[in-house]
Design an enzyme around this catalytic site. Structure first.
Site, short mmCIF file in Angstrom:
data_model
loop_
_atom_site.label_atom_id
_atom_site.label_comp_id
_atom_site.label_asym_id
_atom_site.label_seq_id
_atom_site.Cartn_x
_atom_site.Cartn_y
_atom_site.Cartn_z
N GLY A 54 -3.05 3.91 8.07
CA GLY A 54 -2.07 2.83 8.07
C GLY A 54 -1.50 2.66 9.47
O GLY A 54 -1.77 3.46 10.37
N GLY A 55 -0.75 1.59 9.66
CA GLY A 55 -0.02 1.40 10.91
C GLY A 55 -0.85 0.94 12.10
O GLY A 55 -0.38 1.03 13.24
N HIS A 66 -1.23 -1.37 -4.17
CA HIS A 66 -2.50 -1.02 -3.52
C HIS A 66 -2.58 0.49 -3.35
O HIS A 66 -1.68 1.11 -2.77
CB HIS A 66 -2.56 -1.74 -2.16
N SER A 123 0.84 -1.20 0.00
CA SER A 123 0.00 0.00 0.00
C SER A 123 0.87 1.24 0.00
O SER A 123 1.65 1.46 0.94
CB SER A 123 -0.90 0.01 1.23
N GLY A 125 1.26 -2.12 4.10
CA GLY A 125 1.77 -0.76 3.97
C GLY A 125 3.03 -0.57 4.77
O GLY A 125 4.15 -0.66 4.24
N MET A 129 -11.49 -6.22 5.70
CA MET A 129 -10.62 -5.28 6.43
C MET A 129 -10.23 -5.88 7.77
O MET A 129 -11.10 -6.36 8.51
CB MET A 129 -11.34 -3.95 6.65
N MET A 145 -12.20 4.14 -0.38
CA MET A 145 -12.86 4.37 0.91
C MET A 145 -13.55 5.72 0.79
O MET A 145 -13.12 6.73 1.38
CB MET A 145 -11.81 4.35 2.03
N GLY A 195 -2.60 -4.03 9.09
CA GLY A 195 -1.77 -4.71 10.08
C GLY A 195 -1.14 -6.01 9.59
O GLY A 195 -0.77 -6.86 10.40
C1 DX5 Z 1 -6.27 1.38 5.77
C2 DX5 Z 1 -5.82 1.09 4.36
C3 DX5 Z 1 -4.68 0.17 4.29
C4 DX5 Z 1 -3.41 0.65 4.94
C5 DX5 Z 1 -2.69 -0.55 5.46
O1 DX5 Z 1 -7.47 2.09 5.72
O2 DX5 Z 1 -6.87 0.53 3.61
O3 DX5 Z 1 -4.42 -0.22 2.95
O4 DX5 Z 1 -2.56 1.34 4.06
O5 DX5 Z 1 -1.59 -0.12 6.18
P1 DX5 Z 1 -0.79 -1.08 7.15
O6 DX5 Z 1 -0.28 -2.23 6.35
O7 DX5 Z 1 0.31 -0.21 7.66
O8 DX5 Z 1 -1.74 -1.52 8.23
ZN ZN Z 2 -6.46 -0.40 1.60
#
Ligand code: DX5
Ligand code: ZN
Length: 222
Positions: free
Chosen positions: A143-144, A32, A7, A196, A136, A67, A176
């Protein structure tokens, strides 16, 4: 097939084109792209013009995760920008069947996503028309965050339902995902892994992508 989709939300936004090319060089399967409108989720990321700008920088499949509250209004924009697969949320304000139909009519692949509070069964009526379901594993928006293991039952239910109907629908997990969680998700039936921070935060993203793929392949049932 096990696929890794980094991502770009966790990448260097001042050099998105190079980041996309870097992921291709590191062995990513897809890229992504998280589109957030500040309404469906409490964060704003980027839209179709940014995707269009980085499209020539990498040959990777563009895996666009919308989103946004009204995906149906913007499908054509994202297809024209270079999306190969568009995933939107069943919790959005757009009618699911019509939105899937629009994505496919534009020659694009279609995915439907469920937030943590939405049951897997919500997407069952659409399975025949989908290329992918995204489960999800965090609340969308940032992220994170930490992986939610409670979502694994949804993956198992979806995998079982797809097998029962003889459908080869991709099951994607997002949120995650990293070395500590990828096996859990793969064992529950996920085959497409968004990552991500685990990929972009690593000193050696190629090694992380290879490790995620190896762990998922070993843990995937069958
Ligand atoms: C969250 C996004 C994810 C996000 C994942 O709303 O849809 O794609 O970037 O990030 P990580 O891998 O850091 O959880
Ligand atoms: Zn995503």
């Amino acid at each position: 097939m096990i696929l890794i989709s980094p991502s770009v939300l966790a990448s260097d936004f001042s050099a998105l084109g190079q980041e996309a090319a870097r992921m291709e060089a590191c062995g990513a399967d897809w890229l992504h792209l998280d589109v957030m409108d500040g309404h469906f989720v409490p964060n704003i990321s980027f839209g179709a013009p940014v995707i269009r700008a980085i499209r020539p920088c990498a040959g990777l499949k563009f895996d666009v995760h919308l989103m946004i509250s009204e995906p149906l209004r913007y499908i054509e924009d994202f297809v024209k920008a270079g999306a190969d697969r568009i995933t939107f949320h069943i919790e959005s304000d757009s009618p699911a069947a019509e939105t899937i139909e629009k994505i496919r009519a534009c020659g694009c692949e279609a995915g439907l996503s469920v937030k943590p509070g939405t049951p897997a069964e919500a997407v069952f009526p659409y399975l025949e028309t989908l290329d992918m379901v995204l489960v999800m594993t965090v609340e969308p928006g940032f992220g994170g965050q930490s992986f939610m293991p409670d979502m694994m039952g949804k993956l198992r239910a979806l995998r079982a339902e797809c097998s029962r109907r003889g459908l080869a629908v991709d099951l994607q997990v997002d949120g995650g995902i990293g070395a500590k969680t990828v096996e859990t998700a793969a064992a529950a039936g996920a085959n497409v892994f968004v990552a991500g921070s685990a990929v972009f935060g690593a000193a050696d993203p190629a090694a992380v992508i290879a490790d995620l793929r190896a762990k998922a392949t070993a843990a995937f049932p069958e």
